[in-house]
Design an enzyme around this catalytic site. Structure first.
Site, PDB file in Angstrom:
ATOM      1  N   ASP A  43      -1.401  -0.936  -3.727  1.00  0.00           N
ATOM      2  CA  ASP A  43      -2.756  -0.751  -3.198  1.00  0.00           C
ATOM      3  C   ASP A  43      -2.972   0.639  -2.602  1.00  0.00           C
ATOM      4  O   ASP A  43      -2.043   1.264  -2.072  1.00  0.00           O
ATOM      5  CB  ASP A  43      -3.017  -1.816  -2.122  1.00  0.00           C
ATOM      6  CG  ASP A  43      -4.487  -2.021  -1.858  1.00  0.00           C
ATOM      7  OD1 ASP A  43      -5.282  -1.994  -2.820  1.00  0.00           O
ATOM      8  OD2 ASP A  43      -4.857  -2.232  -0.686  1.00  0.00           O
ATOM      9  N   HIS A  44      -4.216   1.106  -2.686  1.00  0.00           N
ATOM     10  CA  HIS A  44      -4.649   2.381  -2.086  1.00  0.00           C
ATOM     11  C   HIS A  44      -3.707   3.526  -2.430  1.00  0.00           C
ATOM     12  O   HIS A  44      -3.232   4.253  -1.552  1.00  0.00           O
ATOM     13  CB  HIS A  44      -4.791   2.241  -0.569  1.00  0.00           C
ATOM     14  CG  HIS A  44      -6.099   1.665  -0.142  1.00  0.00           C
ATOM     15  ND1 HIS A  44      -7.301   2.314  -0.324  1.00  0.00           N
ATOM     16  CD2 HIS A  44      -6.404   0.486   0.457  1.00  0.00           C
ATOM     17  CE1 HIS A  44      -8.286   1.569   0.135  1.00  0.00           C
ATOM     18  NE2 HIS A  44      -7.759   0.446   0.612  1.00  0.00           N
ATOM     19  N   ASN A  87      -9.337  -8.612   0.185  1.00  0.00           N
ATOM     20  CA  ASN A  87      -8.148  -7.962   0.735  1.00  0.00           C
ATOM     21  C   ASN A  87      -8.043  -8.175   2.244  1.00  0.00           C
ATOM     22  O   ASN A  87      -9.005  -7.903   2.980  1.00  0.00           O
ATOM     23  CB  ASN A  87      -8.188  -6.459   0.458  1.00  0.00           C
ATOM     24  CG  ASN A  87      -7.935  -6.118  -0.987  1.00  0.00           C
ATOM     25  OD1 ASN A  87      -7.980  -6.970  -1.868  1.00  0.00           O
ATOM     26  ND2 ASN A  87      -7.673  -4.857  -1.244  1.00  0.00           N
ATOM     27  N   SER A 119       0.823  -1.205   0.000  1.00  0.00           N
ATOM     28  CA  SER A 119       0.000   0.000   0.000  1.00  0.00           C
ATOM     29  C   SER A 119       0.856   1.254   0.000  1.00  0.00           C
ATOM     30  O   SER A 119       2.056   1.222   0.305  1.00  0.00           O
ATOM     31  CB  SER A 119      -0.907   0.014   1.235  1.00  0.00           C
ATOM     32  OG  SER A 119      -0.136   0.259   2.398  1.00  0.00           O
ATOM     33  N   THR A 169      -4.922  -6.440   8.312  1.00  0.00           N
ATOM     34  CA  THR A 169      -4.802  -6.356   9.759  1.00  0.00           C
ATOM     35  C   THR A 169      -4.644  -7.725  10.410  1.00  0.00           C
ATOM     36  O   THR A 169      -3.883  -7.875  11.386  1.00  0.00           O
ATOM     37  CB  THR A 169      -6.023  -5.621  10.348  1.00  0.00           C
ATOM     38  OG1 THR A 169      -6.089  -4.304   9.791  1.00  0.00           O
ATOM     39  CG2 THR A 169      -5.931  -5.510  11.859  1.00  0.00           C
ATOM     40  N   HIS A 202     -12.545  -4.766   0.496  1.00  0.00           N
ATOM     41  CA  HIS A 202     -11.489  -4.268   1.364  1.00  0.00           C
ATOM     42  C   HIS A 202     -11.909  -4.457   2.819  1.00  0.00           C
ATOM     43  O   HIS A 202     -13.078  -4.603   3.128  1.00  0.00           O
ATOM     44  CB  HIS A 202     -11.232  -2.784   1.090  1.00  0.00           C
ATOM     45  CG  HIS A 202     -10.502  -2.529  -0.186  1.00  0.00           C
ATOM     46  ND1 HIS A 202      -9.504  -1.588  -0.299  1.00  0.00           N
ATOM     47  CD2 HIS A 202     -10.607  -3.090  -1.428  1.00  0.00           C
ATOM     48  CE1 HIS A 202      -9.032  -1.580  -1.539  1.00  0.00           C
ATOM     49  NE2 HIS A 202      -9.696  -2.482  -2.237  1.00  0.00           N
ATOM     50  N   GLY A 203     -10.941  -4.449   3.725  1.00  0.00           N
ATOM     51  CA  GLY A 203     -11.264  -4.567   5.145  1.00  0.00           C
ATOM     52  C   GLY A 203     -11.780  -5.933   5.543  1.00  0.00           C
ATOM     53  O   GLY A 203     -12.624  -6.054   6.439  1.00  0.00           O
ATOM     54  N   HIS A 236     -11.784  -1.153   7.400  1.00  0.00           N
ATOM     55  CA  HIS A 236     -10.349  -1.357   7.566  1.00  0.00           C
ATOM     56  C   HIS A 236      -9.967  -1.402   9.041  1.00  0.00           C
ATOM     57  O   HIS A 236     -10.619  -0.814   9.892  1.00  0.00           O
ATOM     58  CB  HIS A 236      -9.565  -0.219   6.905  1.00  0.00           C
ATOM     59  CG  HIS A 236      -9.657  -0.196   5.415  1.00  0.00           C
ATOM     60  ND1 HIS A 236     -10.547   0.594   4.741  1.00  0.00           N
ATOM     61  CD2 HIS A 236      -8.972  -0.883   4.465  1.00  0.00           C
ATOM     62  CE1 HIS A 236     -10.395   0.414   3.431  1.00  0.00           C
ATOM     63  NE2 HIS A 236      -9.447  -0.479   3.240  1.00  0.00           N
TER      64      HIS A 236
END
Length: 279
Positions: A83-84, A227, A49, A230, A205-206, A177
């Site tokens: 990413d991002h 994705n 990212s 964490t 995402h998250g 996220h």
């Protein structure tokens, strides 16, 4: 083996399964992700990212080279994804550093500005051979960049994809996220409507905060690229805490990083079994 992300996602979509895309911060992350994917016998995507690049003093090259080398030596197909990305300068470095795909994130912007910026990025990315992902709707939890609770509208999503020419769309359907507990509940009716409205693969995402049953249902409902970030860091940090707590005199980082890498690999294998067996 290093494989274009678009090919990996297209094959998963054809088979009706998901693709796990995991965030890389250190070389141990990349090694763990590939080890976990090899144990599961699944293709996987390594994601770096913009936040991770910032952690590495704003230099994409070194961490990209490490992840690319790990991917090239892998026994399963491995995509490399940036990413991002909010920075045009960073986005334009993706292809030259071996990335097969990039996610251009203009979701902070108003809709019309998001469309204009993303369309320009997609044209530049396609000219370099990149598979381009973007985001519509706001996925919560990303350091204030996204407001929780804002869902992606199917009609707007279809118009957005047509106007921007992106190859995949990250959608807001209830995940967030940076969740460390797996309690998120997804809007499966909305996922079905988005799948019906949007021709390109959909991205979640998250996903770290989403329970296995919800992930399986989401993949069955039409989400393809899943994705996860964490959850890797929870495994990584937990293993280091355990190792150091058990031996206060421990100073050799290899001894605790080995345990951290092993825990992340096991987490990746479990996650891949969830998203690839959803069908």
């Amino acid at each position: 083996m290093l494989t274009p992300t678009g090919e990996i996602v297209a094959e998963a979509r054809r088979r009706g399964v998901g693709v796990g895309a995991f965030n890389v911060i250190t070389v141990e992350h990349a090694e763990a992700i590939v080890t976990g994917a090899e144990a599961a016998g699944c293709a996987v995507v390594l994601q770096i990212s913009e936040n991770a690049v910032r952690f590495h003093h704003g230099r994409l090259g070194p961490i990209a080279a490490a992840a690319r080398s790990v991917a090239q030596l892998a026994g399963v197909p491995v995509g490399l994804h940036l990413d991002h990305v909010e920075s045009d300068e960073l986005f334009d470095q993706a292809a030259g550093n071996g990335f097969g795909s990039a996610m251009y994130d203009a979701s902070r912007l108003a809709y019309d500005d998001n469309v204009a910026a993303t369309a320009q990025a997609a044209r530049r990315g396609h000219a370099c051979g990149l598979w381009v992902e973007s985001e519509l709707g706001e996925v919560g939890g990303k350091d204030g960049a996204h407001a929780a609770g804002v869902r992606t509208d199917p009609g707007e999503a279809a118009a957005y994809v047509a106007a921007t020419g992106v190859d995949a769309l990250a959608v807001a359907v209830g995940s967030s996220h940076a969740m460390t507990s797996r309690v998120a509940r997804l809007d499966h009716e909305l996922i079905a409507r988005l799948r019906a409205a949007v021709a390109v693969p959909l991205v979640l995402h998250g996903s770290s905060g989403v329970p296995d049953d919800e992930l399986r249902a989401a993949v069955r409902g039409g989400l393809v690229k899943i994705n996860i970030g964490t959850a890797l860091n929870v495994a990584f940090t937990g293993a280091i805490r355990t190792a150091i707590s058990a031996n206060a005199g421990l100073v050799d980082p290899r001894k605790y990083l080995r345990e951290a890498r092993n825990e992340m690999a096991a987490m990746v294998t479990r996650a891949l079994h969830t998203v690839t067996l959803a069908a």
